[in-house]
Design a protein around this motif. Structure first.
Motif, mmCIF file in Angstrom:
data_model
loop_
_atom_site.group_PDB
_atom_site.id
_atom_site.type_symbol
_atom_site.label_atom_id
_atom_site.label_comp_id
_atom_site.label_asym_id
_atom_site.label_seq_id
_atom_site.Cartn_x
_atom_site.Cartn_y
_atom_site.Cartn_z
ATOM 1 N N CYS A 24 -11.211 -22.461 -42.288
ATOM 2 C CA CYS A 24 -12.488 -22.209 -41.623
ATOM 3 C C CYS A 24 -12.765 -23.311 -40.592
ATOM 4 C CB CYS A 24 -13.605 -22.160 -42.662
ATOM 5 S SG CYS A 24 -15.213 -21.791 -41.970
ATOM 6 N N ASP A 62 -22.782 -16.872 -40.530
ATOM 7 C CA ASP A 62 -21.922 -15.728 -40.824
ATOM 8 C C ASP A 62 -20.809 -16.128 -41.787
ATOM 9 O OD1 ASP A 62 -20.897 -13.178 -40.728
ATOM 10 O OD2 ASP A 62 -19.742 -13.542 -38.910
ATOM 11 N N ASP A 64 -20.023 -14.584 -44.693
ATOM 12 C CA ASP A 64 -19.664 -13.510 -45.617
ATOM 13 C C ASP A 64 -18.167 -13.457 -45.890
ATOM 14 O OD1 ASP A 64 -22.315 -12.755 -45.798
ATOM 15 O OD2 ASP A 64 -22.142 -11.248 -44.206
ATOM 16 N N GLY A 65 -17.349 -13.614 -44.857
ATOM 17 C CA GLY A 65 -15.897 -13.587 -45.034
ATOM 18 C C GLY A 65 -15.414 -14.718 -45.925
ATOM 19 N N LEU A 66 -15.944 -15.899 -45.698
ATOM 20 C CA LEU A 66 -15.574 -17.055 -46.513
ATOM 21 C C LEU A 66 -15.998 -16.848 -47.962
ATOM 22 C CD1 LEU A 66 -14.533 -19.987 -46.806
ATOM 23 C CD2 LEU A 66 -16.859 -20.718 -46.293
ATOM 24 N N ALA A 68 -16.418 -14.103 -49.525
ATOM 25 C CA ALA A 68 -15.566 -13.072 -50.127
ATOM 26 C C ALA A 68 -14.229 -13.664 -50.578
ATOM 27 C CB ALA A 68 -15.344 -11.930 -49.139
ATOM 28 N N GLU A 69 -13.651 -14.545 -49.764
ATOM 29 C CA GLU A 69 -12.383 -15.193 -50.128
ATOM 30 C C GLU A 69 -12.523 -16.095 -51.351
ATOM 31 O OE1 GLU A 69 -9.767 -16.983 -47.153
ATOM 32 O OE2 GLU A 69 -11.107 -16.111 -45.640
#
Length: 76
Positions: A24, A62, A64-66, A68-69
């Protein structure tokens, strides 16, 4: 900034966690009480009390992707 509680039980968990967050480009911290360390630093993480959940602080909106991982590390 978004936060959630995570639990890092083993050295392997810490290694995998750092590998994931290192991808990230934004700042990510782990807080435990009054201590805040860089979540991309293995040495910093091991300086925390990992017997209890620690707070993940993603310093961007933002995330959300992190999140989720990192779902396998979320504390219940």
């Amino acid at each position: 900034m978004r936060t959630c509680k995570v639990m890092l039980n083993t050295a392997a968990d810490v290694t995998e966690f750092v590998r994931l967050v290192s991808g990230c480009a934004h700042e990510i911290g782990l807080a435990n009480g009054r201590y805040l360390v860089n979540a991309k630093s293995i040495m910093g993480i091991f300086s925390l009390d990992l017997s209890k959940p620690v707070t993940l602080c993603a310093h961007f909106d933002d995330a959300d992707g992190l999140f989720a991982e990192l779902k396998k590390f979320r504390a219940a």
